[in-house]
Design a protein around this motif. Sequence first.
Motif, short mmCIF file in Angstrom:
data_model
loop_
_atom_site.label_atom_id
_atom_site.label_comp_id
_atom_site.label_asym_id
_atom_site.label_seq_id
_atom_site.Cartn_x
_atom_site.Cartn_y
_atom_site.Cartn_z
N LEU A 107 31.73 -12.91 2.10
CA LEU A 107 30.42 -12.33 1.82
C LEU A 107 29.43 -12.69 2.91
N LYS A 108 29.48 -13.94 3.34
CA LYS A 108 28.55 -14.37 4.38
C LYS A 108 28.84 -13.66 5.69
N ALA A 109 30.12 -13.52 6.04
CA ALA A 109 30.49 -12.87 7.29
C ALA A 109 30.09 -11.40 7.30
N ILE A 110 30.14 -10.74 6.15
CA ILE A 110 29.78 -9.32 6.06
C ILE A 110 28.29 -9.11 6.30
N GLY A 111 27.47 -10.07 5.86
CA GLY A 111 26.03 -9.95 6.08
C GLY A 111 25.18 -9.97 4.83
N TYR A 112 25.79 -10.23 3.68
CA TYR A 112 25.01 -10.38 2.45
C TYR A 112 24.10 -11.61 2.53
N GLN A 113 23.02 -11.56 1.77
CA GLN A 113 22.34 -12.80 1.40
C GLN A 113 23.18 -13.39 0.26
N VAL A 114 23.76 -14.55 0.50
CA VAL A 114 24.80 -15.09 -0.37
C VAL A 114 24.27 -16.22 -1.24
N GLY A 115 24.70 -16.22 -2.50
CA GLY A 115 24.37 -17.30 -3.40
C GLY A 115 25.61 -17.95 -3.98
N CYS A 116 25.62 -19.28 -4.02
CA CYS A 116 26.68 -20.01 -4.71
C CYS A 116 26.00 -20.93 -5.73
N GLY A 117 26.73 -21.91 -6.26
CA GLY A 117 26.12 -22.82 -7.21
C GLY A 117 27.14 -23.42 -8.15
N MET A 118 26.67 -24.33 -9.00
CA MET A 118 27.58 -25.04 -9.89
C MET A 118 26.90 -25.40 -11.19
N MET A 119 27.73 -25.69 -12.20
CA MET A 119 27.24 -26.24 -13.45
C MET A 119 27.00 -27.73 -13.26
N VAL A 120 25.97 -28.22 -13.89
CA VAL A 120 25.65 -29.64 -13.83
C VAL A 120 26.06 -30.27 -15.16
N GLY A 121 26.96 -31.26 -15.08
CA GLY A 121 27.44 -31.91 -16.29
C GLY A 121 28.63 -31.22 -16.91
N SER A 122 29.35 -30.42 -16.15
CA SER A 122 30.55 -29.76 -16.68
C SER A 122 31.61 -30.81 -17.02
N PRO A 123 32.52 -30.51 -17.93
CA PRO A 123 33.53 -31.50 -18.34
C PRO A 123 34.29 -32.06 -17.14
N GLY A 124 34.41 -33.38 -17.11
CA GLY A 124 35.14 -34.05 -16.05
C GLY A 124 34.36 -34.28 -14.78
N GLN A 125 33.12 -33.81 -14.72
CA GLN A 125 32.34 -33.91 -13.48
C GLN A 125 31.85 -35.34 -13.25
N THR A 126 31.93 -35.78 -12.00
CA THR A 126 31.44 -37.11 -11.61
C THR A 126 30.38 -36.95 -10.52
N ALA A 127 29.72 -38.03 -10.20
CA ALA A 127 28.76 -38.03 -9.09
C ALA A 127 29.46 -37.66 -7.79
N ALA A 128 30.72 -38.07 -7.64
CA ALA A 128 31.47 -37.72 -6.43
C ALA A 128 31.68 -36.22 -6.33
N HIS A 129 31.93 -35.57 -7.47
CA HIS A 129 32.07 -34.11 -7.47
C HIS A 129 30.77 -33.45 -7.04
N LEU A 130 29.66 -33.90 -7.60
CA LEU A 130 28.36 -33.31 -7.25
C LEU A 130 28.03 -33.53 -5.78
#
Length: 347
Positions: free
Chosen positions: A189-212
Amino acid sequence: MRELIDRLAQEHTLTQQEFIDLLENRDAALDEYLFQRAAAVRQEVFGKQVYLRGLIEFTNYCKNDCYYCGIRRSNREAQRYRLGEGEILACCREGYGLGFRTFVLQGGEDPYFTTARMCALVETIKREFPDCAVTLSIGERPREDYQAMFDAGADRYLLRHETADDAHYRLLHPADMSLENRKRCLWDLKAIGYQVGCGMMVGSPGQTAAHLAEDLLFIRELEPQMVGIGPFIPQHSTPFAVKPAGTLEMTLFLLGLLRLMLPRLLLPATTALGTIHPQGRELGILAGANVCMPNLSPVSVRKKYALYDNKICTGDESAQCRGCLEARLASIGYEAVVGRGDHPDFI
């Protein structure tokens, strides 16, 4: 810890361990210091403007079976719907009359909406509303499909990576999905030329500070134009129904870090924030966010797009109550802006 925040504001990145240290040692005083720094950076780039987008949730059919999502294909309780082209255009016309100049078409990965159908829909919207931006959020597709939709006039694409750690990704998703493919989509998407958005859930099961911390480093590497984060909120008919929700405090802290890391970022205060706290979106703006996405979907389907439980869908987050949202933003010293609201590099 304040010296790490100061260095992030200057150098726009930290090591993974430094991010972990910040995330594991945050407290109310550090939060306040971060939010002050983030607000100053956002003020420098965007002033007091908060961009509004009209969100149209046009299908809740999905071929995927993500363990956290209320519209996963295995959820027999979900009341499925698809909006037709006429209904989607009616949403756009209403939104245009309300002043919106960005439409966000969001849906599950619905096989009915083929690339040909999506291209025709985008072309129709752009033809009727040439001064508007179209954002798509419809999941993983081959690069040639993304190219076709971009050529049809799509401006932006949102695709949350959810986690940048492969083992954690496999904990959240079935075996037929992979982090490798999700990242491939984002780079395409970025290579094509879109304005690109990503992101993540905060506090999802199994998530640690290292994951964040890994998420933050991936976002720094990708340098997207938009990042959408929100707290994990369980949905009662998913495998994660009884897992604890993510917290308001950690979500706000990450918004502040993202603002310092990528000062020109388009950063939404999400519906999920407004769901876990009555002033969640205002607090998100004060922490560094600068986008809100009121709902333009027909009222009859809003409750059916139930990604998580207790999702707000008919109050001040409704596009029809734009005046209510403007008043809430004004009460904290910010101004709602309904133009296209492009990333500064794309203006």
